[in-house]
Design a protein around this motif. Sequence first.
Motif, mmCIF file in Angstrom:
data_model
loop_
_atom_site.group_PDB
_atom_site.id
_atom_site.type_symbol
_atom_site.label_atom_id
_atom_site.label_comp_id
_atom_site.label_asym_id
_atom_site.label_seq_id
_atom_site.Cartn_x
_atom_site.Cartn_y
_atom_site.Cartn_z
ATOM 1 N N ALA A 169 -0.591 -11.835 -1.453
ATOM 2 C CA ALA A 169 -1.270 -10.804 -2.247
ATOM 3 C C ALA A 169 -2.556 -10.353 -1.581
ATOM 4 C CB ALA A 169 -1.547 -11.337 -3.652
ATOM 5 N N ARG A 170 -3.292 -11.273 -0.972
ATOM 6 C CA ARG A 170 -4.555 -10.906 -0.341
ATOM 7 C C ARG A 170 -4.342 -9.959 0.821
ATOM 8 N NH1 ARG A 170 -8.330 -15.865 1.243
ATOM 9 N NH2 ARG A 170 -6.701 -16.138 2.801
ATOM 10 N N GLU A 171 -3.159 -10.054 1.454
ATOM 11 C CA GLU A 171 -2.814 -9.182 2.578
ATOM 12 C C GLU A 171 -1.899 -8.038 2.149
ATOM 13 O OE1 GLU A 171 -2.457 -12.555 2.806
ATOM 14 O OE2 GLU A 171 -4.320 -12.909 3.909
ATOM 15 N N TRP A 172 -1.685 -7.845 0.846
ATOM 16 C CA TRP A 172 -0.880 -6.742 0.327
ATOM 17 C C TRP A 172 0.553 -6.774 0.861
ATOM 18 C CZ3 TRP A 172 -3.995 -2.883 -2.352
ATOM 19 C CH2 TRP A 172 -5.371 -3.033 -2.180
ATOM 20 N N THR A 173 1.110 -7.954 1.069
ATOM 21 C CA THR A 173 2.375 -8.092 1.796
ATOM 22 C C THR A 173 3.340 -8.978 1.019
ATOM 23 O OG1 THR A 173 1.311 -7.799 3.947
ATOM 24 C CG2 THR A 173 3.416 -8.946 3.939
ATOM 25 N N VAL A 174 4.630 -8.631 1.065
ATOM 26 C CA VAL A 174 5.688 -9.498 0.571
ATOM 27 C C VAL A 174 6.693 -9.700 1.695
ATOM 28 C CG1 VAL A 174 6.966 -7.555 -0.447
ATOM 29 C CG2 VAL A 174 7.408 -9.879 -1.247
ATOM 30 N N ARG A 175 7.116 -10.944 1.882
ATOM 31 C CA ARG A 175 8.074 -11.295 2.942
ATOM 32 C C ARG A 175 9.339 -11.872 2.315
ATOM 33 N NH1 ARG A 175 5.485 -11.659 7.995
ATOM 34 N NH2 ARG A 175 3.198 -11.564 7.826
ATOM 35 N N TYR A 176 10.495 -11.415 2.818
ATOM 36 C CA TYR A 176 11.777 -11.927 2.373
ATOM 37 C C TYR A 176 12.455 -12.638 3.542
ATOM 38 C CZ TYR A 176 11.120 -8.204 -1.141
ATOM 39 O OH TYR A 176 10.630 -7.381 -2.113
ATOM 40 N N ARG A 177 13.200 -13.678 3.230
ATOM 41 C CA ARG A 177 14.054 -14.304 4.247
ATOM 42 C C ARG A 177 15.292 -14.847 3.545
ATOM 43 N NH1 ARG A 177 13.925 -19.764 4.102
ATOM 44 N NH2 ARG A 177 12.144 -20.757 3.047
ATOM 45 N N HIS A 178 16.378 -14.912 4.302
ATOM 46 C CA HIS A 178 17.610 -15.452 3.728
ATOM 47 C C HIS A 178 17.447 -16.946 3.515
ATOM 48 C CE1 HIS A 178 19.662 -11.749 5.528
ATOM 49 N NE2 HIS A 178 19.760 -11.637 4.224
#
Length: 489
Positions: A169-178
């Motif tokens: 959240a602090r970096e405004w980012t969401v990461r997805y991985r299988h």
Amino acid sequence: MRVSPCQASLGAAIGLNLLLLLVLYWRWPLRPVPPGSSCRPPRGAPGVTVLLREYEPLDNDVPGTARAFAPRHPVAVVTDAALYPPLPLPAGVTVLALRPAPERPPPLAQAERLVRTRHVALVPDGTRAAPGLLERMRAALEDGAGDARIAVAPVGTAPLRCLAVRLEAREWTVRYRHAPGAPGLCQAVEGSAVLLLRTRDLFALPFPLARPVTAALFIQAAFRGWRLRVLPAAFPLSRRLPLSPEAQWKARSGLETRRRRLMRELGIKREVLPDGRERWHGCGKDTARCFGTVHAGTPQYLLSGRWTPPCCLRALRETTRRVVSVLEASGIRYWLEGGSLLGAVRLRDIIPWDYDVDLGLYKEDVGKCRWLAAAAAGEAVEDEEGFLWEKAAEGEFYRVHYSRSNRLHVDLWPFYSRGGVMTKDTWLGHRQDVEFPERFLQPRVPLEFAGMTAMAPNSAREFLEFKFGAGAIENPEYPNPSVMRMGQE
């Protein structure tokens, strides 16, 4: 006491009414009202309400999907405004328009009155009912162990893939991985699916009916630590004629528009997909930057517990690369200054909460660059790559903006030597904004910064401690500690 004829008539009428009421009571006795009963179904009644939210306005199968579920479940079609063109919906199917209107109650208040069941299912367009599957999903949600708050079942023959979600959240980012293994308890899934959850959980979310539905729910669930319980049984998918190329283009375009709007509402500027590709949702060359005027050296995003949006950092890197390449091609002696040098030494990059880049240069070299020479003459000029060069309004220095619209910038500070000390004509009162010995520039040395090599003062540690004080490299601090200190987020 004499009774007048009028009084006698009144008494007889009253007696006759009482006799009539007594006869009615004995013939149709009043039955006690069961506790909790009312004219409307009680809140939290058993059952599942089906919400149809994910569909295209023109090419859709909403009537068929509604008919498939309506015999056994309450069905509501959720729309942003009035349905247009009108759809031939089955009798009893409700239309819920979310756009506020002055003559109606608030839309989400309407939704909470409309959905009277304890559970709700968000069903994608084209889904067909499978006997008992919604009930099995509800049982899996309520009876299963663990912290699952959403039950998921696939639609069609393609299996779902389990995803792990990491929010930064602090970096405004969401990461997805299988996620490895078969789907079971997941954070998100890849593929078309029906989502079932408790009604109170859905309407407790800040964006309960945002689109795209699955992305909105998965990210909001990740913020709260919710899990998904995935069932292997699938809902059938209707057989429909393939969309025309124009309809496919409209669907893709609409999906992208909705996703950008959703990410803006959720505060997400970058998505990193399972295959490593990135989706960016922040500012660009043709937009304004993601934050407003900075006061007291403290951007608004810091006070919100966030760092510089990644799209802004990307634009700053691009601008810096452009400026450095122009300065080097022009033969201008420049160096990394202030917090930018601090970021280069500490991280080989821009400090994650910084909002500009600072370069020093020799004042007598300004005329070697045509863009800087034009800016020095008072002309704001746009170079062939769309970067805007101009003289700063605050004093005797220059700014290179990412674009005319997007004012993310690199500051260029003209220094000159006076008795072996580097000085300049404009001082803005920053703690590190001080004169320094010219020996730090004799020679300048290359240093990795923001994905390139830039020139920097020699003895960078000594230079930084001269400007910021001892321990500046090892002890990070925000630009203006009097407003906000590190660790106070």
